[in-house]
Motif scaffolding. Structure first.
Motif, PDB file in Angstrom:
ATOM      1  N   ALA A   1     -10.769   3.737  -2.007  1.00 33.17           N
ATOM      2  CA  ALA A   1      -9.661   3.539  -1.066  1.00 33.17           C
ATOM      3  C   ALA A   1     -10.137   2.723   0.125  1.00 33.17           C
ATOM      4  O   ALA A   1      -9.397   1.877   0.638  1.00 33.17           O
ATOM      5  CB  ALA A   1      -9.110   4.884  -0.613  1.00 33.17           C
TER       6      ALA A   1
ATOM      7  N   TYR B   1     -14.810 -15.204   9.597  1.00 30.73           N
ATOM      8  CA  TYR B   1     -14.602 -14.339   8.439  1.00 30.73           C
ATOM      9  C   TYR B   1     -15.903 -13.750   7.902  1.00 30.73           C
ATOM     10  O   TYR B   1     -15.943 -12.617   7.433  1.00 30.73           O
ATOM     11  CB  TYR B   1     -13.883 -15.131   7.344  1.00 30.73           C
ATOM     12  CG  TYR B   1     -13.570 -14.320   6.133  1.00 30.73           C
ATOM     13  CD1 TYR B   1     -14.207 -14.561   4.917  1.00 30.73           C
ATOM     14  CD2 TYR B   1     -12.644 -13.286   6.187  1.00 30.73           C
ATOM     15  CE1 TYR B   1     -13.913 -13.810   3.796  1.00 30.73           C
ATOM     16  CE2 TYR B   1     -12.366 -12.527   5.079  1.00 30.73           C
ATOM     17  CZ  TYR B   1     -12.998 -12.796   3.889  1.00 30.73           C
ATOM     18  OH  TYR B   1     -12.707 -12.044   2.788  1.00 30.73           O
TER      19      TYR B   1
ATOM     20  N   GLN C   1      -6.535 -11.779   9.878  1.00 36.93           N
ATOM     21  CA  GLN C   1      -6.312 -13.223   9.839  1.00 36.93           C
ATOM     22  C   GLN C   1      -4.843 -13.567   9.951  1.00 36.93           C
ATOM     23  O   GLN C   1      -4.481 -14.618  10.485  1.00 36.93           O
ATOM     24  CB  GLN C   1      -6.921 -13.796   8.553  1.00 36.93           C
ATOM     25  CG  GLN C   1      -8.429 -13.675   8.611  1.00 36.93           C
ATOM     26  CD  GLN C   1      -9.103 -14.328   7.444  1.00 36.93           C
ATOM     27  OE1 GLN C   1      -9.999 -15.135   7.634  1.00 36.93           O
ATOM     28  NE2 GLN C   1      -8.667 -13.998   6.266  1.00 36.93           N
ATOM     29  N   LEU C   2      -4.013 -12.685   9.477  1.00 41.59           N
ATOM     30  CA  LEU C   2      -2.582 -12.907   9.615  1.00 41.59           C
ATOM     31  C   LEU C   2      -2.187 -12.879  11.085  1.00 41.59           C
ATOM     32  O   LEU C   2      -1.410 -13.683  11.570  1.00 41.59           O
ATOM     33  CB  LEU C   2      -1.840 -11.797   8.851  1.00 41.59           C
ATOM     34  CG  LEU C   2      -0.399 -12.045   8.489  1.00 41.59           C
ATOM     35  CD1 LEU C   2      -0.332 -13.217   7.531  1.00 41.59           C
ATOM     36  CD2 LEU C   2       0.178 -10.798   7.844  1.00 41.59           C
TER      37      LEU C   2
ATOM     38  N   GLU D   1      -8.794  -7.190   6.391  1.00 44.37           N
ATOM     39  CA  GLU D   1      -9.156  -8.605   6.437  1.00 44.37           C
ATOM     40  C   GLU D   1      -7.899  -9.464   6.483  1.00 44.37           C
ATOM     41  O   GLU D   1      -7.793 -10.397   7.279  1.00 44.37           O
ATOM     42  CB  GLU D   1      -9.991  -8.971   5.203  1.00 44.37           C
ATOM     43  CG  GLU D   1     -11.423  -8.533   5.311  1.00 44.37           C
ATOM     44  CD  GLU D   1     -12.170  -8.728   4.002  1.00 44.37           C
ATOM     45  OE1 GLU D   1     -11.606  -9.350   3.076  1.00 44.37           O
ATOM     46  OE2 GLU D   1     -13.315  -8.262   3.912  1.00 44.37           O
ATOM     47  N   GLY D   2      -6.953  -9.125   5.602  1.00 43.74           N
ATOM     48  CA  GLY D   2      -5.708  -9.885   5.584  1.00 43.74           C
ATOM     49  C   GLY D   2      -4.971  -9.764   6.911  1.00 43.74           C
ATOM     50  O   GLY D   2      -4.487 -10.747   7.470  1.00 43.74           O
ATOM     51  N   LEU D   3      -4.927  -8.551   7.429  1.00 43.24           N
ATOM     52  CA  LEU D   3      -4.203  -8.298   8.671  1.00 43.24           C
ATOM     53  C   LEU D   3      -4.815  -9.062   9.834  1.00 43.24           C
ATOM     54  O   LEU D   3      -4.114  -9.688  10.637  1.00 43.24           O
ATOM     55  CB  LEU D   3      -4.225  -6.794   8.966  1.00 43.24           C
ATOM     56  CG  LEU D   3      -3.485  -6.336  10.208  1.00 43.24           C
ATOM     57  CD1 LEU D   3      -2.009  -6.611  10.046  1.00 43.24           C
ATOM     58  CD2 LEU D   3      -3.712  -4.843  10.437  1.00 43.24           C
TER      59      LEU D   3
ATOM     60  N   VAL E   1      -2.252   7.387   6.706  1.00 42.50           N
ATOM     61  CA  VAL E   1      -1.767   6.716   5.506  1.00 42.50           C
ATOM     62  C   VAL E   1      -2.736   6.814   4.340  1.00 42.50           C
ATOM     63  O   VAL E   1      -2.322   6.916   3.190  1.00 42.50           O
ATOM     64  CB  VAL E   1      -1.490   5.225   5.829  1.00 42.50           C
ATOM     65  CG1 VAL E   1      -1.174   4.455   4.579  1.00 42.50           C
ATOM     66  CG2 VAL E   1      -0.372   5.124   6.835  1.00 42.50           C
ATOM     67  N   VAL E   2      -4.015   6.793   4.646  1.00 41.48           N
ATOM     68  CA  VAL E   2      -4.994   6.744   3.562  1.00 41.48           C
ATOM     69  C   VAL E   2      -5.675   8.089   3.335  1.00 41.48           C
ATOM     70  O   VAL E   2      -5.764   8.571   2.219  1.00 41.48           O
ATOM     71  CB  VAL E   2      -6.071   5.687   3.844  1.00 41.48           C
ATOM     72  CG1 VAL E   2      -7.103   5.674   2.735  1.00 41.48           C
ATOM     73  CG2 VAL E   2      -5.428   4.326   3.988  1.00 41.48           C
TER      74      VAL E   2
ATOM     75  N   PHE F   1     -16.325   1.773   3.331  1.00 38.12           N
ATOM     76  CA  PHE F   1     -16.696   0.402   3.061  1.00 38.12           C
ATOM     77  C   PHE F   1     -16.002  -0.566   4.009  1.00 38.12           C
ATOM     78  O   PHE F   1     -16.420  -1.711   4.152  1.00 38.12           O
ATOM     79  CB  PHE F   1     -16.348   0.060   1.602  1.00 38.12           C
ATOM     80  CG  PHE F   1     -17.038  -1.145   1.121  1.00 38.12           C
ATOM     81  CD1 PHE F   1     -16.373  -2.354   1.088  1.00 38.12           C
ATOM     82  CD2 PHE F   1     -18.345  -1.103   0.716  1.00 38.12           C
ATOM     83  CE1 PHE F   1     -17.016  -3.494   0.652  1.00 38.12           C
ATOM     84  CE2 PHE F   1     -18.995  -2.226   0.279  1.00 38.12           C
ATOM     85  CZ  PHE F   1     -18.328  -3.432   0.257  1.00 38.12           C
TER      86      PHE F   1
ATOM     87  N   ILE G   1     -12.358   0.471   0.047  1.00 42.74           N
ATOM     88  CA  ILE G   1     -12.465  -0.926  -0.383  1.00 42.74           C
ATOM     89  C   ILE G   1     -11.096  -1.585  -0.268  1.00 42.74           C
ATOM     90  O   ILE G   1     -10.957  -2.712   0.203  1.00 42.74           O
ATOM     91  CB  ILE G   1     -12.990  -1.042  -1.821  1.00 42.74           C
ATOM     92  CG1 ILE G   1     -14.354  -0.388  -1.940  1.00 42.74           C
ATOM     93  CG2 ILE G   1     -13.079  -2.500  -2.207  1.00 42.74           C
ATOM     94  CD1 ILE G   1     -14.969  -0.566  -3.307  1.00 42.74           C
ATOM     95  N   GLY G   2     -10.066  -0.848  -0.712  1.00 41.39           N
ATOM     96  CA  GLY G   2      -8.705  -1.363  -0.565  1.00 41.39           C
ATOM     97  C   GLY G   2      -8.392  -1.618   0.894  1.00 41.39           C
ATOM     98  O   GLY G   2      -7.790  -2.631   1.271  1.00 41.39           O
ATOM     99  N   LEU G   3      -8.834  -0.679   1.729  1.00 41.02           N
ATOM    100  CA  LEU G   3      -8.622  -0.792   3.168  1.00 41.02           C
ATOM    101  C   LEU G   3      -9.267  -2.063   3.714  1.00 41.02           C
ATOM    102  O   LEU G   3      -8.720  -2.729   4.595  1.00 41.02           O
ATOM    103  CB  LEU G   3      -9.244   0.433   3.834  1.00 41.02           C
ATOM    104  CG  LEU G   3      -8.888   0.718   5.272  1.00 41.02           C
ATOM    105  CD1 LEU G   3      -7.402   0.823   5.422  1.00 41.02           C
ATOM    106  CD2 LEU G   3      -9.567   2.013   5.696  1.00 41.02           C
TER     107      LEU G   3
ATOM    108  N   PHE H   1      -9.626  -4.896   2.290  1.00 40.42           N
ATOM    109  CA  PHE H   1      -8.767  -6.048   2.037  1.00 40.42           C
ATOM    110  C   PHE H   1      -7.583  -6.076   2.986  1.00 40.42           C
ATOM    111  O   PHE H   1      -7.213  -7.125   3.508  1.00 40.42           O
ATOM    112  CB  PHE H   1      -8.269  -6.009   0.589  1.00 40.42           C
ATOM    113  CG  PHE H   1      -9.310  -6.404  -0.405  1.00 40.42           C
ATOM    114  CD1 PHE H   1      -8.999  -6.561  -1.732  1.00 40.42           C
ATOM    115  CD2 PHE H   1     -10.620  -6.617  -0.010  1.00 40.42           C
ATOM    116  CE1 PHE H   1      -9.964  -6.930  -2.652  1.00 40.42           C
ATOM    117  CE2 PHE H   1     -11.591  -6.985  -0.908  1.00 40.42           C
ATOM    118  CZ  PHE H   1     -11.255  -7.147  -2.241  1.00 40.42           C
ATOM    119  N   VAL H   2      -7.000  -4.892   3.192  1.00 38.96           N
ATOM    120  CA  VAL H   2      -5.844  -4.843   4.085  1.00 38.96           C
ATOM    121  C   VAL H   2      -6.241  -5.319   5.485  1.00 38.96           C
ATOM    122  O   VAL H   2      -5.558  -6.130   6.111  1.00 38.96           O
ATOM    123  CB  VAL H   2      -5.274  -3.411   4.149  1.00 38.96           C
ATOM    124  CG1 VAL H   2      -4.204  -3.318   5.202  1.00 38.96           C
ATOM    125  CG2 VAL H   2      -4.722  -2.994   2.808  1.00 38.96           C
TER     126      VAL H   2
END
Lengths: 358, 299, 253
Positions: free
Chosen positions: B99, B220, B112-113, B108-110, B83-84, B39, B101-103, B105-106
């Motif tokens: 997992a 985004y 933009q960070l 997306e955050g990364l 890691v995953v 995903f 899906i969790g990835l 988010f990670v």
């Protein structure tokens, strides 16, 4: 020491099949319920009640609904928010258009309409399985939102598509304070959770789990595939619909269709995963975790910025939050795929032995 | 009905479909080779595009930036595998899906960070204007950029198809997708394979990111492009490269035609769901997609 | 005669699993189907049970003829079975698995179950009692709350038998019920099977590779090889039948 089962004998099947067979659990449950119904409304402050606890309960109900479908019956669904939207808007319309309709009746109508939508979008599950089904449920999510936006009737032809939930009145008593809304939500959620527990420990629940585990075998022993899957969709959507109605009436107040996006569907799916697939308690634990988590992060980042005397931008916080969130999901899946509910079970088992090591 | 307009809409739709296919290809690759429904592909597209564009804006030469971004994607692939995927070997597919899906988010955050969240423009040198001789000869307007994207996609598909069918690594990849344990048992180095696969998928994500970024700007909302690829996968099957292309063409064409001809009748905005409904109807006839493998439940 | 299979042919694409097989099963008897691997024995059971639809032939069950049977219909008519590769519900406990076997006897709707009062509760407890009888009979009380996925293979097979028995079937189809068991477990299983046949009068059709077991407990035997029936009779006849011996020893034909 305290959590011993010794001396508690079950002499009838009825006793053995109780929801809480261990007396300590029963006492604990009574205490929790007393606390929730009596103590919390008295001591809870407005903000916590209206912004945290009430939405937690509502989302727990939605999580329960999704758990019934995905956790117990094994049908992956990404359209949860759409069912909530149906519930919210139809409850609003029921209140609006049916004179003298009691509020609970409107909620039920919202739930039933959501159940009907769930039934229709569950029909493909008879042919399609697994990820294909999940993607198909996205069709439901997008279509329903579009329909609510476009068809003016749903929002009483308001130009922006936004509705304002009506004031709730039960038997002449106005439910407006956060405490009152909290109690109403709590009552509804408690009753529905009990019903769900009863359902899952009887034949319906077993049929769902049979379909989830091996549907060919289930069919061979006589379980009707079509009825079971559609019933799962319908019941699950009913729960999500009622949750949606509560979301509108007891939490948001003013509702736009955009409150029910794919994002919300995913949030609820995470509550199911983290809380524990196929567990009623897990639904509550997962909802609690995901509701409280952003708050902890915010407080934590505030504290950190004060401690380090550094300005941490809110954009940074939300990005880090996103990353930690995703990381936690992965972490949970690796460490305990059965979620918080399983961790709770393990803790209880350890508690039974405590203070002895084995 | 104005025929040349129809052709224009159809062609536009087909070409948009090719763009969807580009993203779908990434999904197919990973699914074909590791059985994981990734995903996070959309987030990977976003990450790749954002990294490239940010490097270029900071003054790096475009080709160098391309190479650096590619390297970053490969490193990303290796990290993901470590890691995953490694801890989750042999878990049911649904766990792996969650997992990813969790990835998402990670990533997306990364992204933009690391690079900030303002939108960027991306120029690839091919303008989004109609091809002149087409519009002059037949009064049909088809964007040069769209044709360029189609060409790129075609080349990419060709290379990948050859890679999977003809090479030894390709065969190993297919074995891994079928059964992790069996592949391990015959000595296929699972970790290397997965690293390769995710690296290649990262490369595909980069290409898709460049195309989409050039067309819509890098922001985004690029992550949602993955959502559009899902109906393509439903139709083409999760395991088929030609299916991804054909599915893309079908979805692109029907969506555009519906938008133009059906849309005004029902108030517009049907692009949000039309592709999904088409895919759903298609699935009802062929539950595994056009080229998907039929599953026989043996009891 | 409770079951009669007439001229059944089944193929998967080019593979002919069954060719023109006919035999009958008398009520209350133990009928064994034997044959080398790949002979089509499991396919035969799947046809009787409705999991596969044959291209030709028909099945008569309790005097009624069926060109093809739906597996749910078969269950409703009183046919139950166990599977070669265990088809238990891995996420549920032993008790729950056996209780699912009683699903056809449960009448209450989901609303009543949700309220857990009166009829639903009574029904659940009544069926619990029936399931417990089976658990007693099969001597698996100690694992009744264990999730089935955690049990060893032999116990899983026993639980699967329990689930089949829970349906109180008239015809029980057993697909290699003793595969992978040691001598003691096999003796236990034989004991259970014979008790079921004696006590409840259930007709049994069983696929088994252990010749000792087959000769001991079955009344009549059908032998399949490469999808065809090559012998049919009492164990003593089968034992000395040259075609059967050839099939098992692999003489070219």
């Amino acid at each position: 020491m305290l959590y011993r089962e010794a001396g508690q004998f079950k002499s009838t099947y009825a006793e053995d099949q109780q929801i809480f067979p261990i007396r300590q659990d029963r006492i604990a449950m009574v205490v929790v319920l007393l606390f929730a119904f009596v103590v919390v409304p008295l001591i809870g402050d407005q903000y916590w009640l209206s912004a945290i606890i009430t939405p937690f309960l509502i989302l727990a109900l939605a999580t329960l609904g999704l758990n019934i479908l995905t956790g117990y019956a094994g049908q992956l669904s990404l359209g949860t928010a759409a069912f909530m939207a149906v519930g919210a808007f139809m409850a609003y319309n029921a209140e609006l258009r049916i004179p003298g309709m009691p509020i609970v009746g409107s909620f039920i109508i919202g739930g039933l309409c959501a159940a009907a939508v769930g039934f229709v979008f569950g029909l493909p599950s008879l042919r399609i399985k697994g990820f294909y089904l999940a993607v198909a449920t996205l069709a439901c999510q997008f279509f329903v939102l579009w329909a609510i936006n476009r068809v003016g009737w749903f929002s009483n032809h308001s130009s922006s598509g936004v509705i304002t939930a009506q004031k709730i009145e039960i038997l002449g008593y106005a439910v407006v304070t956060p405490a009152a809304k909290y109690l109403l939500t709590l009552a509804i959620v408690a009753v529905m959770a009990l019903a769900a527990k009863n359902l899952m420990r009887s034949e319906t629940g077993r049929a769902f789990m049979a379909v989830r585990d091996m549907d060919v075998a289930a069919s061979v022993i006589g379980i009707p595939m079509m009825q079971t899957k559609l019933l799962a969709f319908a019941i699950s959507s009913f729960y999500c619909g009622v949750a949606g109605a509560l979301y509108a009436f007891c939490y948001l107040g003013t509702v736009e269709p955009e409150a029910f996006t794919l994002d919300l569907s995913f949030r609820i799916l995470f509550m199911v995963i983290i809380g524990g697939v196929g567990s009623i308690l897990g639904s509550f634990l997962g909802a609690a975790f995901i509701t409280l988590f952003p708050i902890f992060l915010d407080r934590g980042s505030e504290w950190l910025s004060r401690a380090l005397d550094v300005e941490i931008q809110s954009a940074t916080v939300s990005n880090v939050e996103l990353m930690i969130f995703g990381g936690l999901i992965i972490f949970f899946l690796i460490v305990e795929p059965n979620g918080l509910a399983r961790l709770w079970q393990i803790a209880k088992e350890k508690l039974r032995l405590w203070p002895f090591p084995h | 009905m104005d025929f040349s307009f129809f052709v224009e809409v159809l062609a536009g739709g087909l070409l948009a479909g090719v763009m969807y296919s580009l993203v779908a290809l990434g999904f197919v690759l990973i699914y074909k080779a590791s059985g994981v429904f990734n995903f996070a592909q959309g987030a990977m597209v976003f990450f790749a595009a954002l990294t490239f564009v940010s490097l270029v804006e900071r003054g790096m030469n475009a080709w160098l930036a391309l190479a650096v971004t590619l390297a970053a994607m490969v490193v990303l692939g290796m990290t993901i595998e470590r890691v995953v995927l490694r801890p989750l070997v042999n878990q049911p597919p649904i766990t792996l899906f969650m997992a990813t899906i969790g990835l998402t988010f990670v990533l997306e955050g990364l992204s933009q960070l690391a690079w900030g969240s303002q939108p960027h423009n991306l120029e690839l040198g091919v303008p989004d204007v109609p091809m002149e001789w087409l519009s002059q000869q037949w009064n049909i307007n088809i964007s040069q950029f769209d044709l360029f994207a189609a060409l790129v996609a075609g080349v990419l598909v060709g290379v990948l198809a050859v890679f999977f069918q003809k090479t030894r690594i390709g065969r190993a990849l297919r074995a891994v997708a079928d059964d992790h344990q069996a592949a391990l048992a015959v000595g296929i180095p699972l970790q290397h394979i997965w690293t390769i696969v995710w690296g290649v998928a990262g490369f595909v994500a980069l290409v898709a990111g460049l195309m989409w970024g050039a067309r819509n700007g890098v922001q985004y909302s690029l992550t949602f492009v993955a959502l559009k690829a899902l109906p393509v996968l439903l139709i083409g099957g999760f395991e088929s490269i030609p299916g991804a292309i054909l599915g893309g063409l079908i979805i692109g064409a029907t969506e555009k035609l519906a938008e133009v001809y059906l849309g005004p009748m029902v108030g517009g905005g049907i692009e949000s769901w039309f592709a999904y409904v088409v895919a759903l109807l298609f699935l009802l006839v062929r539950p595994e997609g056009m080229f998907g493998e039929k599953h026989i439940d043996r009891v | 005669m409770i079951l009669s299979v007439e001229n059944v042919s089944l193929s998967f694409g080019g593979v002919k699993a069954l060719q023109d097989v006919s035999f009958d099963v008398e009520a209350h008897e133990v009928r064994a189907i034997i044959g080398p691997n790949g002979a089509g024995k499991s396919s035969m059971l799947n046809v009787i049970n409705g999991v596969y639809r044959p291209q030709h032939g028909k099945i008569l069950f309790k005097e009624k003829a069926f060109k093809e049977m739906d597996s749910r219909q078969a269950a409703r008519m009183g046919i139950a079975r166990t599977f070669q590769n265990i088809a238990l519900f891995k996420g549920m406990t032993v008790l729950d698995n056996i209780m699912t076997g009683r699903n056809l006897k449960m009448r209450c709707g989901f609303l009543q179950q949700a309220l857990w009062i009166g009829p639903a509760k009574r029904e659940e407890l009544e069926h619990r009692r029936a399931a417990e009888e089976i658990i007693d009979f099969l001597e698996i009380q100690h694992i009744r709350r264990t999730p089935v996925g955690r049990l060893p293979y032999g116990l899983q097979k026993r639980v699967e038998l329990g689930r089949a028995l829970a349906a109180e079937p008239e015809l029980l189809l057993l697909d290699e019920p003793m595969a992978g068991m040691n001598l003691e477990e096999k003796q236990d299983m034989c004991r259970f099977i014979l008790h079921v046949n004696d006590h409840y009068g259930t007709t049994l059709v069983l696929i088994e590779h252990d010749m000792g077991v087959v000769m001991d407990i079955s009344h009549r035997v059908v032998v399949l090889d490469y999808g065809r029936k090559i012998a049919d009779g009492v164990p003593a006849e089968i034992r000395s039948n040259q075609k059967v011996i050839d099939a098992y020893l692999g003489v070219a034909h």
